[in-house]
Each structure stands twice: as C-alpha cells, then as structure tokens.
Design a protein around this motif. Structure first.
Motif, PDB file in Angstrom:
ATOM      1  N   ARG A  42      -7.910  -7.276  -8.192  1.00 53.47           N
ATOM      2  CA  ARG A  42      -8.154  -5.682  -8.367  1.00 53.47           C
ATOM      3  C   ARG A  42      -8.208  -5.189  -6.806  1.00 53.47           C
ATOM      4  O   ARG A  42      -8.609  -5.860  -5.901  1.00 53.47           O
ATOM      5  CB  ARG A  42      -9.359  -5.487  -8.985  1.00 53.47           C
ATOM      6  N   GLY A  43      -7.668  -3.921  -6.530  1.00 53.64           N
ATOM      7  CA  GLY A  43      -7.873  -3.423  -5.234  1.00 53.64           C
ATOM      8  C   GLY A  43      -6.502  -2.444  -4.759  1.00 53.64           C
ATOM      9  O   GLY A  43      -5.949  -2.195  -5.665  1.00 53.64           O
ATOM     10  N   ASP A  44      -6.658  -2.264  -3.387  1.00 53.03           N
ATOM     11  CA  ASP A  44      -5.656  -1.287  -2.740  1.00 53.03           C
ATOM     12  C   ASP A  44      -4.975  -2.265  -1.729  1.00 53.03           C
ATOM     13  O   ASP A  44      -5.294  -2.743  -0.977  1.00 53.03           O
ATOM     14  CB  ASP A  44      -6.128  -0.204  -2.294  1.00 53.03           C
ATOM     15  N   THR A  45      -3.511  -1.750  -1.522  1.00 52.78           N
ATOM     16  CA  THR A  45      -2.886  -2.348  -0.765  1.00 52.78           C
ATOM     17  C   THR A  45      -1.482  -1.414  -0.133  1.00 52.78           C
ATOM     18  O   THR A  45      -1.329  -0.869  -1.213  1.00 52.78           O
ATOM     19  CB  THR A  45      -2.223  -3.797  -0.854  1.00 52.78           C
ATOM     20  N   THR A  46      -0.942  -1.592   0.866  1.00 55.55           N
ATOM     21  CA  THR A  46       0.296  -0.861   1.114  1.00 55.55           C
ATOM     22  C   THR A  46       1.459  -2.019   1.642  1.00 55.55           C
ATOM     23  O   THR A  46       1.434  -2.913   2.190  1.00 55.55           O
ATOM     24  CB  THR A  46      -0.016  -0.269   2.279  1.00 55.55           C
ATOM     25  N   VAL A  47       2.466  -1.711   1.014  1.00 53.12           N
ATOM     26  CA  VAL A  47       3.653  -2.601   1.183  1.00 53.12           C
ATOM     27  C   VAL A  47       4.603  -1.560   2.238  1.00 53.12           C
ATOM     28  O   VAL A  47       5.021  -0.648   1.799  1.00 53.12           O
ATOM     29  CB  VAL A  47       4.497  -2.679  -0.144  1.00 53.12           C
ATOM     30  N   ALA A  48       4.412  -2.296   3.288  1.00 57.91           N
ATOM     31  CA  ALA A  48       5.266  -1.654   4.434  1.00 57.91           C
ATOM     32  C   ALA A  48       6.479  -2.396   4.551  1.00 57.91           C
ATOM     33  O   ALA A  48       6.514  -3.733   4.868  1.00 57.91           O
ATOM     34  CB  ALA A  48       4.587  -1.410   5.869  1.00 57.91           C
TER      35      ALA A  48
END
Length: 71
Positions: A42-48
């Motif tokens: 669980r959680g947040d991330t950014t795919v750049a």
C-alpha cells in the motif's frame, strides 16, 4: 506509451517506491510500448518515464509522469 523511431527509447527516469510498485515486464505491442508493474504494498509512488536517444543518454526528449495510489 507511443513507440518512437530513430533509436529513441522509453525508460524509467526516477526510482519507484519499491515497497509499493515494481516493474515486471516491458514489451512492444503494435505501435505502443507497454510497461507492466505489480503492486506489492500500500502507498503512493510516481512513475516517471523519459524518452531518450538510446539507453545511455541522460537527456530527455519527452517525459511522462503517472501518480499511482495502491490501497
């Protein structure tokens, strides 16, 4: 992602939060480049992602960012 010509390739430009998301595969499908990720927590991330001239270039010709939230 749209496939590009002249040796330009899409690559992950910044580290992902490995506790949330991991890349499991990549393929060219028709006129698209498909990246497959697996949610691992669980959680947040950014795919750049950056479009570069070859795998070793550090200059982005084009960029995309996707914010991912896993519940």
């Amino acid at each position: 992602l749209p496939q590009r010509s002249a040796g330009r390739v899409w690559r992950v430009a910044r580290p992902l939060n490995a506790g949330v998301l991991r890349q499991v595969s990549e393929a060219n499908v028709g006129a698209s480049v498909v990246l497959v990720f697996r949610a691992v927590g669980r959680g947040d991330t950014t795919v750049a992602l950056a479009l570069t001239k070859g795998d070793t270039s550090s200059s982005a010709l084009e960029a995309r960012r996707y914010r991912v939230h896993v519940r």
